[in-house]
Design a protein around this motif. Structure first.
Motif, short mmCIF file in Angstrom:
data_model
loop_
_atom_site.label_atom_id
_atom_site.label_comp_id
_atom_site.label_asym_id
_atom_site.label_seq_id
_atom_site.Cartn_x
_atom_site.Cartn_y
_atom_site.Cartn_z
N GLU A 95 -13.80 4.39 41.39
CA GLU A 95 -15.00 4.75 42.13
C GLU A 95 -16.27 4.44 41.35
OE1 GLU A 95 -14.94 8.74 43.67
OE2 GLU A 95 -12.78 8.66 44.09
N VAL A 96 -16.11 3.73 40.22
CA VAL A 96 -17.23 3.41 39.35
C VAL A 96 -17.47 1.90 39.35
CG1 VAL A 96 -18.14 3.50 36.99
CG2 VAL A 96 -16.72 5.38 37.86
N PHE A 97 -18.73 1.52 39.52
CA PHE A 97 -19.12 0.11 39.55
C PHE A 97 -20.01 -0.15 38.34
CE2 PHE A 97 -21.47 -3.45 41.87
CZ PHE A 97 -20.42 -4.34 41.73
N LEU A 98 -19.46 -0.83 37.34
CA LEU A 98 -20.17 -1.06 36.09
C LEU A 98 -20.96 -2.37 36.12
CD1 LEU A 98 -17.45 -0.10 33.44
CD2 LEU A 98 -19.41 1.28 34.18
N SER A 99 -22.09 -2.36 35.45
CA SER A 99 -22.87 -3.60 35.29
C SER A 99 -23.63 -3.52 33.98
CB SER A 99 -23.83 -3.81 36.46
OG SER A 99 -24.71 -2.73 36.62
N ASP A 100 -24.09 -4.69 33.53
CA ASP A 100 -24.78 -4.80 32.25
C ASP A 100 -26.27 -4.50 32.45
OD1 ASP A 100 -26.18 -6.01 29.93
OD2 ASP A 100 -24.17 -6.70 29.41
N SER A 105 -31.97 -6.67 34.00
CA SER A 105 -33.41 -6.89 33.85
C SER A 105 -33.84 -8.23 34.44
CB SER A 105 -33.81 -6.84 32.38
OG SER A 105 -33.56 -5.57 31.82
N PHE A 106 -32.97 -9.24 34.36
CA PHE A 106 -33.30 -10.53 34.95
C PHE A 106 -33.42 -10.42 36.47
CE2 PHE A 106 -31.37 -11.65 30.90
CZ PHE A 106 -32.18 -12.67 30.44
N ILE A 107 -32.52 -9.63 37.06
CA ILE A 107 -32.55 -9.45 38.51
C ILE A 107 -33.84 -8.77 38.94
CG2 ILE A 107 -31.46 -8.24 40.45
CD1 ILE A 107 -28.78 -8.70 39.16
N LEU A 108 -34.24 -7.72 38.22
CA LEU A 108 -35.46 -7.00 38.58
C LEU A 108 -36.70 -7.88 38.44
CD1 LEU A 108 -34.80 -3.51 36.94
CD2 LEU A 108 -34.53 -4.17 39.34
N ASN A 109 -36.58 -8.95 37.69
CA ASN A 109 -37.70 -9.87 37.52
C ASN A 109 -37.54 -11.15 38.35
OD1 ASN A 109 -39.72 -8.98 35.19
ND2 ASN A 109 -37.68 -8.25 34.65
N ILE A 152 -34.41 -19.00 45.96
CA ILE A 152 -33.86 -17.64 46.00
C ILE A 152 -32.33 -17.62 46.00
CG2 ILE A 152 -33.63 -15.58 47.44
CD1 ILE A 152 -36.19 -15.61 45.95
N HIS A 153 -31.72 -18.39 46.90
CA HIS A 153 -30.25 -18.35 47.00
C HIS A 153 -29.59 -18.88 45.74
CE1 HIS A 153 -30.48 -17.06 51.11
NE2 HIS A 153 -31.22 -18.10 51.45
N GLU A 154 -30.18 -19.86 45.14
CA GLU A 154 -29.64 -20.41 43.89
C GLU A 154 -29.73 -19.37 42.78
OE1 GLU A 154 -31.05 -23.76 40.65
OE2 GLU A 154 -31.35 -24.20 42.78
N ILE A 155 -30.83 -18.64 42.76
CA ILE A 155 -31.02 -17.59 41.75
C ILE A 155 -30.00 -16.47 41.95
CG2 ILE A 155 -32.59 -15.75 41.01
CD1 ILE A 155 -34.91 -17.71 41.56
N GLN A 156 -29.84 -16.04 43.19
CA GLN A 156 -28.96 -14.90 43.46
C GLN A 156 -27.49 -15.22 43.17
OE1 GLN A 156 -29.97 -13.66 47.48
NE2 GLN A 156 -31.45 -12.18 46.70
N LYS A 157 -27.12 -16.48 43.23
CA LYS A 157 -25.74 -16.84 42.92
C LYS A 157 -25.36 -16.48 41.48
CE LYS A 157 -25.09 -20.68 46.18
NZ LYS A 157 -24.90 -22.15 46.31
N THR A 158 -26.35 -16.44 40.60
CA THR A 158 -26.08 -16.15 39.18
C THR A 158 -26.03 -14.66 38.89
OG1 THR A 158 -28.40 -16.07 38.43
CG2 THR A 158 -27.38 -18.25 38.63
N TRP A 159 -26.45 -13.85 39.83
CA TRP A 159 -26.57 -12.41 39.55
C TRP A 159 -25.23 -11.74 39.26
CZ3 TRP A 159 -30.69 -10.39 43.60
CH2 TRP A 159 -31.93 -10.94 43.26
N LYS A 160 -24.14 -12.31 39.74
CA LYS A 160 -22.83 -11.70 39.50
C LYS A 160 -22.47 -11.65 38.02
CE LYS A 160 -20.94 -13.10 43.98
NZ LYS A 160 -19.89 -13.87 44.68
N ARG A 161 -23.21 -12.38 37.22
CA ARG A 161 -22.94 -12.39 35.79
C ARG A 161 -23.26 -11.04 35.13
NH1 ARG A 161 -25.80 -18.30 34.94
NH2 ARG A 161 -24.09 -19.55 35.82
#
Length: 220
Positions: A95-100, A105-109, A152-161
């Motif tokens: 039930e826990v979803f972990l992220s770095d 911070s890159f996503i928020l920017n 935008i779509h190209e940027i968002q593809k990297t967010w899974k990292r």
């Protein structure tokens, strides 16, 4: 999994009264964080970490901050702090979803989450060549100002990292906290300190640059 969250006393009252705490979306600045929030919700659901009725946005918690679970208190530098409570709770791993936290911070920017330093350098150079500023990127993810040249779509593809968990600061999303899962509750009233954040001002007035810190974990 043992987690730590910092909440208001009002939230604690709800938890103790109802036996469960969920996110009240009226307390979220969706104009500022709506895109990242919706994206995280989508990723949680895709991984079968599903909300129950009435649960629209996740609660945020800490899973690792260096050698501890949550952030340590820091000297308060002219920061107005409301009284908070620290809640330690034990949530089932599924039930826990972990992220770095640093990578987030890159996503928020509004930027890519780079796989290496070269990719990030090339991305910034490309944006500069196209006349896209760092502020343009930040506003793009907040849906306030989108330039046609921002991919935008190209940027968002990297967010899974952000789920690769490279750094030593890990955040967690959960749909709820049940009173039965609570291990400890501490009331934090000392105004000399700031609690629950890794982004507190330093003595010189600066804040940590988590994007810069994250790049240290990447290859050239």
């Amino acid at each position: 999994m043992k987690l730590v969250t910092f909440q208001t006393k009002e939230a604690l009252t709800v938890l103790q009264k109802d036996g469960v705490l969920i996110t009240d979306s009226s307390h979220i600045d969706l104009k500022k964080y709506g895109v990242p929030y919706e994206w995280m919700v989508y990723e949680m659901k895709k991984r079968k970490i599903l909300p129950q009725e009435g649960e629209k946005y996740p609660l945020w918690a800490w899973a690792k901050c260096g050698s501890s679970i949550g952030p340590q208190k820091k000297k308060n530098i002219n920061h107005v702090m409301q009284n908070l409570v620290k809640i330690v709770f034990d949530k089932p791993d599924n039930e826990v979803f972990l992220s770095d936290y640093m990578a987030y911070s890159f996503i928020l920017n509004g930027q890519i989450v780079p796989k290496n330093k070269k990719e990030y350098s090339n991305f910034l150079k490309r944006m500069e060549d196209q006349g896209v500023s760092l502020e343009d990127l930040k506003q793009s993810v907040r849906h306030q100002k989108i330039k046609p040249s921002i991919p935008i779509h190209e940027i968002q593809k990297t967010w899974k990292r952000i789920f690769d968990l490279k750094s030593y600061v890990l955040q967690a999303c959960v749909w709820n906290i049940k009173m039965s899962e609570v291990i400890a509750i501490d009331t934090l009233n000392d105004k000399r300190y700031i609690y629950g954040t890794m982004n507190a001002k330093r003595l010189n007035g600066s804040r940590p640059d988590w994007k810069k810190e994250y790049l240290k974990f990447l290859s050239d």
